[in-house]
Structures are given as C-alpha cells and as structure tokens.
Design a protein around this motif. Structure first.
Motif, PDB file in Angstrom:
ATOM      1  N   VAL A  67       0.867  -1.171   0.000  1.00  0.00           N
ATOM      2  CA  VAL A  67       0.000   0.000   0.000  1.00  0.00           C
ATOM      3  C   VAL A  67       0.908   1.225   0.000  1.00  0.00           C
ATOM      4  O   VAL A  67       1.740   1.392   0.893  1.00  0.00           O
ATOM      5  CB  VAL A  67      -0.921   0.033   1.247  1.00  0.00           C
ATOM      6  CG1 VAL A  67      -1.774   1.300   1.240  1.00  0.00           C
ATOM      7  CG2 VAL A  67      -1.791  -1.208   1.307  1.00  0.00           C
ATOM      8  N   ASP A  68       0.746   2.092  -1.004  1.00  0.00           N
ATOM      9  CA  ASP A  68       1.594   3.272  -1.137  1.00  0.00           C
ATOM     10  C   ASP A  68       0.930   4.556  -0.649  1.00  0.00           C
ATOM     11  O   ASP A  68       1.603   5.449  -0.143  1.00  0.00           O
ATOM     12  CB  ASP A  68       2.004   3.460  -2.603  1.00  0.00           C
ATOM     13  CG  ASP A  68       3.011   2.422  -3.067  1.00  0.00           C
ATOM     14  OD1 ASP A  68       3.997   2.186  -2.343  1.00  0.00           O
ATOM     15  OD2 ASP A  68       2.813   1.859  -4.158  1.00  0.00           O
ATOM     16  N   ILE A  79      -7.064   3.425  -2.311  1.00  0.00           N
ATOM     17  CA  ILE A  79      -5.614   3.328  -2.133  1.00  0.00           C
ATOM     18  C   ILE A  79      -4.913   3.275  -3.479  1.00  0.00           C
ATOM     19  O   ILE A  79      -5.499   2.885  -4.488  1.00  0.00           O
ATOM     20  CB  ILE A  79      -5.214   2.086  -1.307  1.00  0.00           C
ATOM     21  CG1 ILE A  79      -5.549   0.805  -2.078  1.00  0.00           C
ATOM     22  CG2 ILE A  79      -5.859   2.101   0.063  1.00  0.00           C
ATOM     23  CD1 ILE A  79      -4.775  -0.398  -1.607  1.00  0.00           C
ATOM     24  N   GLU A  80      -3.641   3.658  -3.468  1.00  0.00           N
ATOM     25  CA  GLU A  80      -2.715   3.349  -4.542  1.00  0.00           C
ATOM     26  C   GLU A  80      -1.822   2.242  -4.016  1.00  0.00           C
ATOM     27  O   GLU A  80      -1.434   2.259  -2.849  1.00  0.00           O
ATOM     28  CB  GLU A  80      -1.861   4.563  -4.901  1.00  0.00           C
ATOM     29  CG  GLU A  80      -2.606   5.674  -5.600  1.00  0.00           C
ATOM     30  CD  GLU A  80      -1.683   6.838  -5.887  1.00  0.00           C
ATOM     31  OE1 GLU A  80      -1.442   7.121  -7.070  1.00  0.00           O
ATOM     32  OE2 GLU A  80      -1.204   7.462  -4.916  1.00  0.00           O
ATOM     33  N   TRP A  81      -1.522   1.284  -4.853  1.00  0.00           N
ATOM     34  CA  TRP A  81      -0.717   0.144  -4.433  1.00  0.00           C
ATOM     35  C   TRP A  81       0.274  -0.216  -5.527  1.00  0.00           C
ATOM     36  O   TRP A  81       0.152   0.209  -6.674  1.00  0.00           O
ATOM     37  CB  TRP A  81      -1.577  -1.073  -4.101  1.00  0.00           C
ATOM     38  CG  TRP A  81      -2.513  -1.497  -5.209  1.00  0.00           C
ATOM     39  CD1 TRP A  81      -3.827  -1.161  -5.325  1.00  0.00           C
ATOM     40  CD2 TRP A  81      -2.208  -2.305  -6.352  1.00  0.00           C
ATOM     41  NE1 TRP A  81      -4.351  -1.719  -6.471  1.00  0.00           N
ATOM     42  CE2 TRP A  81      -3.387  -2.431  -7.119  1.00  0.00           C
ATOM     43  CE3 TRP A  81      -1.062  -2.942  -6.800  1.00  0.00           C
ATOM     44  CZ2 TRP A  81      -3.449  -3.160  -8.302  1.00  0.00           C
ATOM     45  CZ3 TRP A  81      -1.119  -3.669  -7.992  1.00  0.00           C
ATOM     46  CH2 TRP A  81      -2.308  -3.775  -8.714  1.00  0.00           C
ATOM     47  N   THR A  82       1.233  -1.053  -5.146  1.00  0.00           N
ATOM     48  CA  THR A  82       2.174  -1.622  -6.104  1.00  0.00           C
ATOM     49  C   THR A  82       2.242  -3.116  -5.860  1.00  0.00           C
ATOM     50  O   THR A  82       2.315  -3.562  -4.714  1.00  0.00           O
ATOM     51  CB  THR A  82       3.581  -1.020  -5.957  1.00  0.00           C
ATOM     52  OG1 THR A  82       3.494   0.406  -6.074  1.00  0.00           O
ATOM     53  CG2 THR A  82       4.532  -1.553  -7.011  1.00  0.00           C
ATOM     54  N   MET A  83       2.187  -3.881  -6.938  1.00  0.00           N
ATOM     55  CA  MET A  83       2.434  -5.317  -6.866  1.00  0.00           C
ATOM     56  C   MET A  83       3.776  -5.578  -7.534  1.00  0.00           C
ATOM     57  O   MET A  83       3.955  -5.283  -8.717  1.00  0.00           O
ATOM     58  CB  MET A  83       1.343  -6.121  -7.591  1.00  0.00           C
ATOM     59  CG  MET A  83       1.638  -7.618  -7.577  1.00  0.00           C
ATOM     60  SD  MET A  83       0.414  -8.632  -8.451  1.00  0.00           S
ATOM     61  CE  MET A  83       0.611  -8.075 -10.141  1.00  0.00           C
ATOM     62  N   ARG A 105       1.595  -0.904 -10.918  1.00  0.00           N
ATOM     63  CA  ARG A 105       0.962   0.072 -10.034  1.00  0.00           C
ATOM     64  C   ARG A 105      -0.513   0.171 -10.361  1.00  0.00           C
ATOM     65  O   ARG A 105      -0.916   0.092 -11.520  1.00  0.00           O
ATOM     66  CB  ARG A 105       1.628   1.424 -10.175  1.00  0.00           C
ATOM     67  CG  ARG A 105       3.123   1.351  -9.779  1.00  0.00           C
ATOM     68  CD  ARG A 105       3.665   2.688  -9.428  1.00  0.00           C
ATOM     69  NE  ARG A 105       5.093   2.647  -9.202  1.00  0.00           N
ATOM     70  CZ  ARG A 105       5.680   2.530  -8.010  1.00  0.00           C
ATOM     71  NH1 ARG A 105       4.946   2.423  -6.924  1.00  0.00           N
ATOM     72  NH2 ARG A 105       6.989   2.533  -7.900  1.00  0.00           N
ATOM     73  N   GLY A 106      -1.309   0.342  -9.316  1.00  0.00           N
ATOM     74  CA  GLY A 106      -2.746   0.440  -9.523  1.00  0.00           C
ATOM     75  C   GLY A 106      -3.431   1.156  -8.374  1.00  0.00           C
ATOM     76  O   GLY A 106      -2.786   1.645  -7.442  1.00  0.00           O
TER      77      GLY A 106
END
Length: 156
Positions: A67-68, A79-83, A105-106
């Motif tokens: 979670v960014d 949220i903005e997140w990165t996998m 990123r999503g």
C-alpha cells in the motif's frame, strides 16, 4: 482495527498466501472486481474463494503487494498500491519466471461492513510483463515503494 490496518493486513495475507489472515479481513460475501482486459479479470466472489485465489497467484508469480497511499472514509477507502512480481518466461522450465521483478501500479476502492471487514474491492490497473507506472512521477520522493525497496511509508 481501522480501514488502513485492515487493508495492509489483507495485502500481507495475499503476499504470504496466508488464507486465514485474509479471511480475518474479508466479509464472507466479498466481491473483488477487476479491470478488463487483464489476466483473470472475472469477478471473484466470496471470502474463501478470494483468499485461495490470491494464495495461488502469489505462489505462481512471487507477488508482493504494498500500500503506497490511502484516502480513508467511514465505510470506504481508496488506495494506490504496487504489486511486485516475476513474470513468467517463455521457456519457464523451473517454474520461477523472469530474473527481474517488475512493478505493477494500480488503485483500488474498498468498501467495509459495519464490523470493519472488506465487502467489495474494485481494482484498477493494467498488468503487463514490464513495469507500469506514471511517467516521471516522483515515487521515491513521496515515500512510495520502488523496485528494490518493496515497502512504503504506509506499509513497511
């Protein structure tokens, strides 16, 4: 537990492939919606099904979710997140995919039941075999996760 803590715990469960951790964050009737076209873009319904889905995905592509950034309301959060993950190679005999990890990123929109468990996830991203992100965005300066540093200010 607050919404952000629930989300980070959910992602930690996804990363570890820990079904019980994920089930502790999910309402039994949860629905996870995916942006199409993406691999596996059909909705996933039900807590048990969703937890087992992410356990399988995490194992196949060595995924880690971070979670960014988050905006949290009473019964919703965005949220903005990165996998971070390892795409499969064309000749993947050993089952370990490419040598280099990529970042997808999503953003996701979460809704919550009165007991704090996740009832809906709407996921917005494009999964490709190379890193996808905003061109020129100062991820490091803003405390976001980056390749080689798979953690953020919000999600160590």
């Amino acid at each position: 537990m607050g919404a952000l803590e629930t989300i980070t715990r959910y992602y930690d469960g996804c990363t570890a492939g820990d079904v019980e951790t994920m089930l502790g964050t999910l309402d039994p009737g949860v629905v996870h919606w995916f942006l199409a076209p993406n691999p596996g873009s059909a909705p996933v319904r039900g807590a048990e099904h969703l937890a087992r889905y992410w356990r399988k995905v995490a194992g196949l592509i060595e995924a880690r979710w971070v979670v960014d950034h988050a905006l949290v309301g009473d019964a919703e959060a965005v949220i903005e997140w990165t996998m971070f993950w390892r795409p499969p190679t064309r000749d993947d005999r050993d089952g370990h995919g490419a040598a280099d990890r990529v970042a997808t990123r999503g953003a996701e929109w979460f809704t919550f039941a009165p007991d704090g468990r996740i009832t809906e996830i709407r996921s917005y991203y494009q999964q490709r075999d190379e890193t996808t992100q905003l061109d020129g965005f100062p991820y490091t300066d803003r405390g976001y996760s980056t390749t080689g540093a798979e953690h953020s200010r919000l999600h160590p």
